[in-house]
Write an enzyme that holds these catalytic residues in place. Structure first.
Site, PDB file in Angstrom:
ATOM      1  CE  LYS A  63     -52.993   4.550 -72.089  1.00 48.47           C
ATOM      2  NZ  LYS A  63     -53.428   5.616 -70.841  1.00 48.47           N
ATOM      3  N   GLY A  85     -52.175  12.427 -62.718  1.00 49.31           N
ATOM      4  CA  GLY A  85     -51.402  12.764 -63.700  1.00 49.31           C
ATOM      5  C   GLY A  85     -51.398  14.217 -63.988  1.00 49.31           C
ATOM      6  CB  ALA A  86     -52.587  16.891 -61.807  1.00 47.21           C
ATOM      7  N   GLY A  97     -48.214  16.079 -65.460  1.00 51.88           N
ATOM      8  CA  GLY A  97     -47.573  15.504 -66.448  1.00 51.88           C
ATOM      9  C   GLY A  97     -47.616  16.447 -67.755  1.00 51.88           C
ATOM     10  CG  PHE A  98     -46.836  16.428 -72.463  1.00 53.79           C
ATOM     11  CD1 PHE A  98     -46.562  18.162 -72.968  1.00 53.79           C
ATOM     12  CD2 PHE A  98     -47.153  15.972 -73.705  1.00 53.79           C
ATOM     13  CE1 PHE A  98     -46.678  18.472 -74.057  1.00 53.79           C
ATOM     14  CE2 PHE A  98     -46.975  16.374 -74.808  1.00 53.79           C
ATOM     15  CZ  PHE A  98     -46.753  17.387 -75.005  1.00 53.79           C
ATOM     16  CG  LEU A  99     -53.255  15.525 -71.700  1.00 55.97           C
ATOM     17  CD1 LEU A  99     -53.396  16.887 -72.847  1.00 55.97           C
ATOM     18  CD2 LEU A  99     -53.881  14.370 -72.340  1.00 55.97           C
ATOM     19  CE1 TYR A 116     -48.649   3.714 -72.595  1.00 52.05           C
ATOM     20  CE2 TYR A 116     -48.467   3.718 -74.815  1.00 52.05           C
ATOM     21  CZ  TYR A 116     -48.973   4.277 -73.639  1.00 52.05           C
ATOM     22  OH  TYR A 116     -49.629   5.483 -73.925  1.00 52.05           O
TER      23      TYR A 116
END
Length: 375
Positions: free
Chosen positions: A161, A12-13, A15-17, A157
């Site tokens: 998680k 998820g590089a 993405g936001f975080l 979700y």
């Protein structure tokens, strides 16, 4: 403990975080290589990162974390994985099977790849929502990792998680192919805000449609403690440093940590107003309908959607569990992360607020133009 010379994978590089963590790794650590794993890596992002990478090698792995061969290639020769990628959905748009495949099966694929490819450390980005709130809306104020809370998770979700987090922590101590042992931990950030937060953009768009008046979906007393994205990235870095040192590795491994900072506790709706009021937005004094009536309407909508499900899948924009989440006091301390990981917020509340406001101000003209074009 430095990460100098390590090879790490960031899922998820883009993405936001993920982007924030990659930039932090390039700025703070003299790593041998950082691997960007995502479904698609934007050329402009890669170019920007290349300009600030120093001697660190940047590599791109475009693919699906559900592909076992792909994740094995991405992990081959790596020593550390930051697993941030996941599907986020709190209103039921995404089918459970899809959420499970990405959030749970994808995590399992990565853990198996780490064992097969001798990756020593694995840090999982979990979520506050694996803790609750429960459907009754029982509050938690300044809770910690030992807080006992009875909760049956309703969101698909949240369920996925939670399962992915459990699999990550259970994998701590697994024997690697080379005889070493895998060390894992999980971080549970509060609601993450900051530059690039798509949820803030969505609330701003709703406010624009409502003549620059932000919608109120949460009562002022339903206080939570949002956390700035830069501080969440720093917590990941500190977790990685802890897992590298032998003594702290055994103390931290197999555990989860709540990640918050010094952002003042406030309701979700009032937080939107805090960061958008400098841009000229006001906020509704109270919801358009009483909360009890909203709950009833949500129940009726959910019932109607269930009846239509055999013929057509319809997803209401709000459901009872989302209303519960938005109206339950739910805050947690970062003191355990401070003690075990050495985590301290690197960005003050004022610095975080100013950066967020500046970013929202830069997006406001584009949002207004986009919404005008849709009229």
């Amino acid at each position: 403990m430095s990460l100098k010379g390590e090879v790490c994978v960031v899922t998820g590089a883009c993405g936001f975080l993920g982007q924030r963590l990659v930039r932090l790794l390039l700025d703070e650590e003299d790593m041998a290589e950082v691997r960007l794993l995502d479904k698609h890596v934007q050329p402009q992002l890669l170019q920007n990162l290349q300009e600030s990478r120093g001697d660190t090698q940047l590599s791109v792995f475009e693919g699906d974390i559900r592909d076992g061969d792909f994740v094995r290639r991405a992990c081959r020769g790596a020593s550390l994985v930051f697993h941030i990628a996941s599907l986020i959905d709190v209103i039921g748009v995404v089918e459970y099977s899809e959420l499970h495949a990405v959030n749970v099966r994808g995590t399992q694929m990565l853990l198996e790849a780490c064992i097969q490819e001798n990756v020593a450390s694995f840090i999982y980005t979990s979520s506050l929502e694996v803790a609750g709130p429960n459907p009754r809306g029982d509050p938690i104020v300044n809770g910690n990792e030992d807080t006992v809370y009875e909760c049956t998770l309703k969101f698909a979700y949240s369920q996925t998680k939670k399962e992915a987090e459990q699999r990550t922590l259970q994998a701590h101590g697994e024997v690697l192919q080379n005889g070493g042992r895998l060390a894992t931990c999980a971080l549970r950030p509060m609601y993450i805000y900051g530059e690039g937060c798509r949820f803030l953009l969505g609330h701003m768009a709703d406010g624009i449609r409502n003549r620059d008046v932000l919608l109120r979906m949460s009562a002022p007393e339903a206080r939570v403690n949002p956390v700035y994205v830069g501080n969440v990235a720093l917590a990941h870095l500190q977790a990685a440093r802890s897992l590298r040192g032998p003594e702290r590795r055994s103390a931290v491994g197999g555990k989860f940590y709540y990640i918050s900072d010094d952002t003042p506790p406030v309701s979700y709706s009032d937080f939107n107003h805090v960061v958008m009021s400098p841009l000229g937005f006001s906020i509704q004094a109270k919801p358009r309908l009483p909360l009890r009536l909203l709950y009833l309407l949500c129940f009726l909508l959910e019932l109607l959607c269930a009846m239509l499900r055999p013929f057509k899948r319809v997803v209401p924009p709000v459901n009872r569990q989302l209303l519960t989440m938005l109206n339950t006091p739910f805050s947690f301390s970062y003191q355990r992360a401070k003690r075990d990981l050495g985590y301290e917020p690197g960005h003050t509340w004022e610095e975080s607020r100013r950066g967020t406001v500046r970013w929202l101000a830069s997006q406001l003209p584009r949002e207004r133009e986009r919404l005008m074009c849709k009229q």
